[in-house]
Design a protein around this motif. Structure first.
Motif, PDB file in Angstrom:
ATOM      1  N   ASP A 318     -28.134  34.996 -51.906  1.00  0.00           N
ATOM      2  CA  ASP A 318     -29.523  34.900 -51.435  1.00  0.00           C
ATOM      3  C   ASP A 318     -29.655  33.899 -50.300  1.00  0.00           C
ATOM      4  O   ASP A 318     -28.823  33.015 -50.133  1.00  0.00           O
ATOM      5  CB  ASP A 318     -30.443  34.462 -52.594  1.00  0.00           C
ATOM      6  N   GLU A 319     -30.738  34.049 -49.558  1.00  0.00           N
ATOM      7  CA  GLU A 319     -31.202  33.061 -48.586  1.00  0.00           C
ATOM      8  C   GLU A 319     -30.069  32.468 -47.744  1.00  0.00           C
ATOM      9  O   GLU A 319     -29.883  31.259 -47.722  1.00  0.00           O
ATOM     10  CB  GLU A 319     -31.959  31.947 -49.318  1.00  0.00           C
ATOM     11  N   TYR A 410     -40.531  33.722 -62.632  1.00  0.00           N
ATOM     12  CA  TYR A 410     -40.172  32.394 -62.150  1.00  0.00           C
ATOM     13  C   TYR A 410     -40.955  31.358 -62.956  1.00  0.00           C
ATOM     14  O   TYR A 410     -42.138  31.127 -62.731  1.00  0.00           O
ATOM     15  CB  TYR A 410     -40.422  32.289 -60.633  1.00  0.00           C
TER      16      TYR A 410
HETATM   17  C1  ACM Z   1     -33.792  32.624 -55.346  1.00  0.00           C
HETATM   18  O1  ACM Z   1     -34.845  32.310 -55.920  1.00  0.00           O
HETATM   19  N1  ACM Z   1     -33.470  32.076 -54.176  1.00  0.00           N
HETATM   20  C2  ACM Z   1     -32.884  33.608 -55.905  1.00  0.00           C
END
Ligand code: ACM
Length: 741
Positions: A318-319, A410
């Motif tokens: 990710d990112e 989350y």
């Molecule tokens: C993420 O929350 N960067 C997977």
């Protein structure tokens, strides 16, 4: 066979109820997640203690049941009226409990499902208590992957704390623990081949104080860090295995790698020097896709494979900003040599190479949904976090998917709109929203749905410094999530009854589980030209709400707001709710008709467009909830119209800024006034809309008579730039109260 038995008994039981004319809801007897089938004959069992039977209890089971095991005069545990056995007629995770007058009998398809049966039994005893009902419970999960994640990098948690977390997971029948072990802010797993990971990458020199969006940034000046030795990792894996929980280590690549680069600068494209990150976010410096980097990562993976027996390894993905790659001649050469047309294909090349290495060792990879970009690695499982779209795309490509969208999963997001909540990263994910989540999207056909392996909650710890805060953020919603993953036939009302019992239990153990279920939640009705009403939908049956303003009070469930000031609302009768205080400031727009084009995103739609003219200001610190409206990647038009014209001297609008959460101030805000003076145009641009705080207020001073309409055009920031969190994605625009005076 057992399916037929269970269905048959269930039908017989309901025929009995119908004949007897008993309109009775079958209780869950305190079990979370709610079992699939509970059949109760209305009688109670005489059994008051539990015996061990022929298979020994694990320490986890013994611990759960210890208070209910009787001890004879020789100090041995008594064995009366209790037995359990594995039975191959049951699925791996399915079990049955039969409690009769003098006996408790548990059957399950595996030792794991016996543990599930024992857990349900322990929950019945703890949260419902003796006498136990004479019941038959047949149970199996809806989804086979049920996970919780823990970020131990932003903040570090001890071996004992991780074990407590695993106990919690087992208690709610989670079967996967996703252990986020490497990050920009710290590398937390001992790798013997690379000692500088322990000496350098495991520590940062200081940590950001307060929220990332509060500028200027301030730091605490305290060295922070730690790591798990390989012996400790083995101890945790063994502890999880004993609880039938698979541990998935996450070794982040190619992004979120700054701590490793600080230790081994030759792995970055610029060669460094680098420093372990001291604040949160996304950093341009990432692993450079050179042979040297692959050798390093393969060395890491070799040791990780030896420590973690499970088939799956998470490699992040990710990112990963592409800036350092785009500026690197080495990367340009690698792209040319491998026929890669852009940096996304280079990332895909990186992941595919690592997948090949890991597959060759008999293991499989999981990656965040960015691994779809530039082409998915052939055998990869996708963890969909930026919404469900990535998961849907992967399922259509016949790849396994774990759903974990930010909107529902989350647990670092706020869980209450209350002003006294501890600082969190942002968002708003209350208990009920988690409870009603279904990880399997309806847009998939039946064949594609089979690729949705399950769901997971993530606990990122930028703003979670202690384990007690992990418990506060995760444990309440973790219970709701356990039902979302276990069941499709859910009842929130039944869940809440059990939640209270479980919450009391945890509280008795010294664990602070968030409890917002007695907060009354307002629903505003505004924006239709009729003023502002407030309504309460979720109050307990048969109760009314009291509304107090100044000397005036009234009772009901829907109220018109007129007076300026603090309005207090509480549920009448036994005091079960915290009073809710609404600070109401009526202004000229509170009785306007509002339209927005487009409508706000369903993820952040408050109580509809009227939320921004309801006389109530959204929080300066939180953008989730019922006040702020969020628009994703779009310019926004807002029209206010009045039937009776107004004289206007001042108009203000508020915008939220949270770049770490992809929320940007607008490029421009324009206001057209339609009134007696004709058409007046007022414009402010980026440079006028700047702030070091989380909220920018734009003020238009005007002198306009007999105004019938205000028309706003708000230009979205546009695409989030390279190197920032959410890079490449359209920025969110958040607007709150448009105050007209
Ligand atoms: C993420 O929350 N960067 C997977």
């Amino acid at each position: 066979m057992k399916q037929i038995d269970s269905v048959f008994l269930f039908i017989v039981f309901f025929i009995f109820l119908a004949v007897a004319g008993v309109a009775q809801k079958i209780p869950d007897f305190g079990i979370i997640p709610r079992p699939e089938v509970v059949e109760w004959n209305g009688q109670y069992s005489d059994v008051r203690n539990i015996q061990k039977g022929t298979i020994a209890f694990t320490p986890f089971e013994e611990n759960m049941l210890a208070p209910f095991l009787s001890v004879d005069s020789k100090g041995d545990k008594q064995t009366a009226g209790f037995r359990y056995e594995t039975d191959e007629k049951f699925d791996d995770e399915a079990y049955e409990i039969i409690i009769s007058k003098n006996d408790i009998h548990i059957k399950g398809g595996s030792r794991k499902s016996i543990q599930y049966g024992l857990t349900s039994l322990a929950q019945m005893i703890r949260h419902h208590g003796f006498p136990l009902p004479e019941v038959r419970i047949y149970d199996k999960p809806y989804l086979s992957y049920r996970g919780m994640h823990l970020d131990v990098c932003r903040h570090f948690f001890t071996v004992e704390e991780v074990k407590k977390y695993l106990d919690y997971l087992a208690y709610y029948k989670y079967n996967h623990f996703h252990w986020h072990l490497t990050e920009d802010q710290g590398w937390r797993i001992e790798i013997k081949k690379y000692p500088k990971l322990q000496e350098i990458a495991a520590y940062r020199k200081e940590t950001l104080i307060g929220h990332y969006s509060d500028k200027p940034h301030k730091f605490d000046g305290q060295k922070y860090g730690g790591y798990y030795t390989q012996d400790e990792v083995k101890e945790i894996v063994a502890y999880a295995t004993e609880r039938h929980i698979e541990v998935i280590p996450e070794i982040e690549m190619p992004g979120h790698a700054l701590a490793a680069l600080a230790a081994y600068p030759e792995l970055g494209c610029s060669g460094g020097p680098y420093e372990v990150a001291t604040k949160w976010g996304v950093f341009d410096d990432v692993f450079c896709p050179t042979e040297n980097t692959f050798r390093f990562l393969e060395g890491v993976i070799d040791e990780v494979i030896d420590l973690f027996p499970y088939e799956y390894i998470h490699i992040g993905g990710d990112e990963c900003p592409k800036t350092s790659w785009e500026n690197s001649p080495v990367c340009q050469k690698i792209m040319l040599e491998n026929g890669l047309k852009d940096a996304h294909e280079l990332q895909s090349y990186f992941i595919k190479r690592m997948e090949k290495y890991i597959n060759a060792k008999g293991r499989k990879i999981i990656g965040w949904d960015e691994i779809l970009e530039g082409g998915l690695a052939p055998n990869a499982t996708v963890m969909s976090w930026r919404g469900t779209e990535g998961g849907i795309a992967a399922a259509k490509q016949k790849h396994k998917v774990i759903m974990t969208p930010g909107s529902h999963c989350y647990f670092d997001y706020y869980q209450s709109e209350s002003a006294d909540e501890p600082v969190a990263i942002g968002g708003y994910t209350p208990l009920k929203k988690v409870y009603h989540w279904n990880p399997v999207p309806n847009v998939l056909n039946d064949e594609e749905k089979k690729y949705i392996w399950g769901g997971q909650a993530n606990v990122w710890t930028e703003y979670i410094k202690t384990f007690s805060q992990v418990e506060y953020m995760a444990y309440a919603r973790g219970m709701a999530m356990s039902e979302a993953l276990w069941h499709t036939q859910k009842s929130y009302a039944e869940f809440l009854k059990k939640f209270v019992l479980h919450q009391e239990y945890w509280s008795g153990q010294g664990v602070k589980v968030a409890n917002h279920i007695y907060e009354i939640k307002p629903v505003f009705e505004s924006g239709d030209g009729k003023g502002v009403f407030i309504r309460f939908d979720d109050i307990p049956e048969g109760r009314k709400v009291s509304h107090v303003i100044g000397d005036r009070s009234e009772s009901g469930d829907r109220f018109f707001l007129s007076e300026k000031g603090n309005h207090e609302f509480f549920v009448e009768g036994k005091s079960i709710s915290k009073p809710l205080i609404i600070s109401f400031n009526p202004h000229l727009a509170t009785d306007a008709v509002i339209k927005t084009e487009p409508l706000p995103s369903p993820k952040y739609s408050g109580n509809g467009p009227g939320s921004i003219i309801n006389g109530v200001m959204g929080s300066d610190n939180k953008y989730g909830g019922s006040e702020w409206l969020g628009f994703e990647g779009k310019d926004v038009k807002i029209n206010l119209d009045w039937e009776k014209s107004k004289n206007i001297s001042k108009v203000s609008l508020r915008f939220y800024k949270g770049e770490g959460q992809w929320i940007y101030l607008p490029r421009k805000a324009e206001m057209k006034i339609v009134g007696k003076n004709g058409l007046i145009l007022k414009t402010v641009t980026t440079k006028d809309i700047q702030t070091d705080k989380k909220v920018a207020t734009v003020v238009f001073e005007v002198d306009a008579k007999e105004v019938t309409s205000l028309q706003f055009f708000i230009q979205n920031y546009g695409i989030i730039p390279a190197g920032a969190q959410g890079s490449g994605h359209g920025a969110w625009l958040f607007v709150d109260e448009v105050v007209v005076e």
